[in-house]
Design a protein around this motif. Sequence first.
Motif, PDB file in Angstrom:
ATOM      1  N   ARG A  80     -10.613  12.274   6.805  1.00 59.26           N
ATOM      2  CA  ARG A  80     -10.536  10.873   6.380  1.00 59.26           C
ATOM      3  C   ARG A  80     -10.190  10.736   4.900  1.00 59.26           C
ATOM      4  N   SER A  81     -10.337  11.838   4.143  1.00 58.40           N
ATOM      5  CA  SER A  81     -10.010  11.752   2.721  1.00 58.40           C
ATOM      6  C   SER A  81      -8.541  12.112   2.457  1.00 58.40           C
ATOM      7  N   MET A  82      -7.801  12.308   3.555  1.00 56.78           N
ATOM      8  CA  MET A  82      -6.361  12.609   3.422  1.00 56.78           C
ATOM      9  C   MET A  82      -5.548  11.526   4.102  1.00 56.78           C
ATOM     10  N   ALA A  83      -4.288  11.400   3.665  1.00 53.79           N
ATOM     11  CA  ALA A  83      -3.388  10.479   4.344  1.00 53.79           C
ATOM     12  C   ALA A  83      -2.022  11.138   4.451  1.00 53.79           C
ATOM     13  N   MET A  84      -1.306  10.791   5.518  1.00 59.37           N
ATOM     14  CA  MET A  84       0.019  11.386   5.712  1.00 59.37           C
ATOM     15  C   MET A  84       1.028  10.283   6.018  1.00 59.37           C
ATOM     16  N   VAL A  85       2.215  10.428   5.461  1.00 60.84           N
ATOM     17  CA  VAL A  85       3.284   9.465   5.742  1.00 60.84           C
ATOM     18  C   VAL A  85       4.486  10.230   6.288  1.00 60.84           C
ATOM     19  N   PHE A  86       4.973   9.768   7.414  1.00 54.35           N
ATOM     20  CA  PHE A  86       6.108  10.425   8.054  1.00 54.35           C
ATOM     21  C   PHE A  86       7.415   9.746   7.656  1.00 54.35           C
ATOM     22  N   GLN A  87       8.504  10.370   8.070  1.00 53.99           N
ATOM     23  CA  GLN A  87       9.829   9.875   7.684  1.00 53.99           C
ATOM     24  C   GLN A  87      10.116   8.470   8.234  1.00 53.99           C
ATOM     25  N   ASN A  88       9.764   8.241   9.486  1.00 54.25           N
ATOM     26  CA  ASN A  88       9.997   6.920  10.087  1.00 54.25           C
ATOM     27  C   ASN A  88       8.664   6.311  10.502  1.00 54.25           C
ATOM     28  N   PRO A  89       7.975   5.681   9.554  1.00 51.85           N
ATOM     29  CA  PRO A  89       6.626   5.211   9.858  1.00 51.85           C
ATOM     30  C   PRO A  89       6.599   4.075  10.883  1.00 51.85           C
ATOM     31  N   VAL A  90       5.544   4.065  11.638  1.00 46.41           N
ATOM     32  CA  VAL A  90       5.351   3.015  12.638  1.00 46.41           C
ATOM     33  C   VAL A  90       4.483   1.928  12.015  1.00 46.41           C
ATOM     34  N   MET A  91       4.930   0.689  12.156  1.00 51.54           N
ATOM     35  CA  MET A  91       4.110  -0.427  11.683  1.00 51.54           C
ATOM     36  C   MET A  91       3.134  -0.835  12.787  1.00 51.54           C
ATOM     37  N   PHE A  92       1.922  -1.176  12.397  1.00 51.19           N
ATOM     38  CA  PHE A  92       0.954  -1.643  13.376  1.00 51.19           C
ATOM     39  C   PHE A  92       1.209  -3.129  13.629  1.00 51.19           C
ATOM     40  N   GLN A  93       0.537  -3.657  14.646  1.00 51.49           N
ATOM     41  CA  GLN A  93       0.653  -5.093  14.929  1.00 51.49           C
ATOM     42  C   GLN A  93       0.057  -5.888  13.776  1.00 51.49           C
ATOM     43  N   GLY A  94       0.456  -7.151  13.673  1.00 54.59           N
ATOM     44  CA  GLY A  94      -0.104  -8.017  12.635  1.00 54.59           C
ATOM     45  C   GLY A  94       0.820  -8.109  11.444  1.00 54.59           C
ATOM     46  N   THR A  95       0.274  -8.609  10.344  1.00 52.35           N
ATOM     47  CA  THR A  95       1.090  -8.853   9.159  1.00 52.35           C
ATOM     48  C   THR A  95       1.189  -7.610   8.275  1.00 52.35           C
ATOM     49  N   VAL A  96       2.009  -7.733   7.239  1.00 52.98           N
ATOM     50  CA  VAL A  96       2.126  -6.675   6.235  1.00 52.98           C
ATOM     51  C   VAL A  96       0.737  -6.433   5.614  1.00 52.98           C
ATOM     52  N   TYR A  97       0.062  -7.529   5.300  1.00 59.59           N
ATOM     53  CA  TYR A  97      -1.293  -7.443   4.715  1.00 59.59           C
ATOM     54  C   TYR A  97      -2.227  -6.665   5.655  1.00 59.59           C
ATOM     55  N   ASP A  98      -2.212  -7.027   6.941  1.00 61.03           N
ATOM     56  CA  ASP A  98      -3.091  -6.372   7.926  1.00 61.03           C
ATOM     57  C   ASP A  98      -2.834  -4.861   7.968  1.00 61.03           C
ATOM     58  N   ASN A  99      -1.547  -4.509   7.896  1.00 59.86           N
ATOM     59  CA  ASN A  99      -1.178  -3.094   7.971  1.00 59.86           C
ATOM     60  C   ASN A  99      -1.797  -2.290   6.841  1.00 59.86           C
ATOM     61  N   ILE A 100      -1.780  -2.879   5.647  1.00 60.04           N
ATOM     62  CA  ILE A 100      -2.322  -2.149   4.493  1.00 60.04           C
ATOM     63  C   ILE A 100      -3.851  -2.181   4.530  1.00 60.04           C
ATOM     64  N   ALA A 101      -4.393  -3.325   4.937  1.00 61.15           N
ATOM     65  CA  ALA A 101      -5.858  -3.467   4.971  1.00 61.15           C
ATOM     66  C   ALA A 101      -6.496  -2.524   5.989  1.00 61.15           C
ATOM     67  N   TYR A 102      -5.716  -2.172   7.008  1.00 62.95           N
ATOM     68  CA  TYR A 102      -6.226  -1.342   8.113  1.00 62.95           C
ATOM     69  C   TYR A 102      -6.960  -0.080   7.628  1.00 62.95           C
ATOM     70  N   SER A 103      -6.338   0.631   6.671  1.00 62.23           N
ATOM     71  CA  SER A 103      -6.936   1.894   6.185  1.00 62.23           C
ATOM     72  C   SER A 103      -8.314   1.675   5.584  1.00 62.23           C
ATOM     73  N   LEU A 104      -8.485   0.525   4.940  1.00 62.32           N
ATOM     74  CA  LEU A 104      -9.781   0.242   4.304  1.00 62.32           C
ATOM     75  C   LEU A 104     -10.791  -0.248   5.348  1.00 62.32           C
ATOM     76  N   LYS A 105     -10.285  -1.005   6.321  1.00 65.29           N
ATOM     77  CA  LYS A 105     -11.169  -1.529   7.378  1.00 65.29           C
ATOM     78  C   LYS A 105     -11.798  -0.393   8.170  1.00 65.29           C
ATOM     79  N   ILE A 106     -10.967   0.589   8.567  1.00 67.95           N
ATOM     80  CA  ILE A 106     -11.536   1.678   9.375  1.00 67.95           C
ATOM     81  C   ILE A 106     -12.492   2.540   8.554  1.00 67.95           C
ATOM     82  N   ARG A 107     -12.390   2.429   7.226  1.00 61.66           N
ATOM     83  CA  ARG A 107     -13.336   3.167   6.378  1.00 61.66           C
ATOM     84  C   ARG A 107     -14.502   2.272   5.963  1.00 61.66           C
TER      85      ARG A 107
END
Length: 244
Positions: A80-107
């Motif tokens: 959980r203290s690591m993050a990985m970004v791939f070449q063609n990232p998949v966006m989650f459902q919801g807004t741009v804000y929701d996508n970024i907030a997701y990482s903090l919400k699950i933590r």
Amino acid sequence: MSPVFEIQGLVKGFNGKTVLDIEHLSIGSKAVTAIIGPSGAGKSTLLSILNGLMKADVGSLIFEGQDMIEGVKLGDPLRRSMAMVFQNPVMFQGTVYDNIAYSLKIRKAPENDIKEKVNEILELIGLKHIALQKAGTISGGEAQRIALARAMVFRPKVLLLDEPTASLDPANVMQIEKLIVHAKKEFGTSVILVTHNMFQARRLADYTVFMLNGNIVESGDNERIFTNPANEKTKAFISGEMVY
Ligand SMILES: Nc1ncnc2c1ncn2[C@@H]1O[C@H](COP(=O)(O)OP(=O)(O)OP(=O)(O)O)[C@@H](O)[C@H]1O
């Protein structure tokens, strides 16, 4: 350099063919390390093993004093203290804000902390104006920036990036590079960057690792690797003369 990862005798094969065979590798902490090498050299496989997505056949991989090869499960705080970004990232459902907030919400970050950090990073990636846009409707360059923001927002100890700027235009490349530097300088994140772009490796990295056929040919201080490589193969690769 104090290492964030320490690898010894690490081997990985697929269908009886060895694709990774690393005797020893230390990866510097709170620095940017570029991993370069031709297609098929094993760069992505190494990233997946560092992240715990893939298990090596044998060897040891020490992260935060713990062997990651043995028994680090999906929800483990170390992962959980690591993050990985791939070449063609998949966006989650919801807004741009929701996508970024997701990482903090699950933590389980507190709501006001989420708001503050997401807005701060939206500002940094220049996408505040589309915060409420559906993530499924954004451009490729924006998606890549959002994916990196999503990976960075919780201030990971380690950020693993697999060709994060491949197929992006120069302005987006610049934005992504700015973010990588921010992660290192402001968050103290150790960044490991797989890139085919030698200029990018030279611009961003503190250390560079050159891989060929699953082996580490040479690794060390970025400036030295690019100006005075010890190995002829490194020299040939970075100057574009290697035929493979
Ligand atoms: N899941 C898999 N099953 C079988 N072979 C695999 C698998 N993943 C990777 N390989 C093989 O392992 C070798 C290393 O692949 P890897 O993707 O790590 O290379 P790379 O250096 O990242 O290449 P590129 O620069 O093209 O992304 C390749 O020969 C690849 O075909």
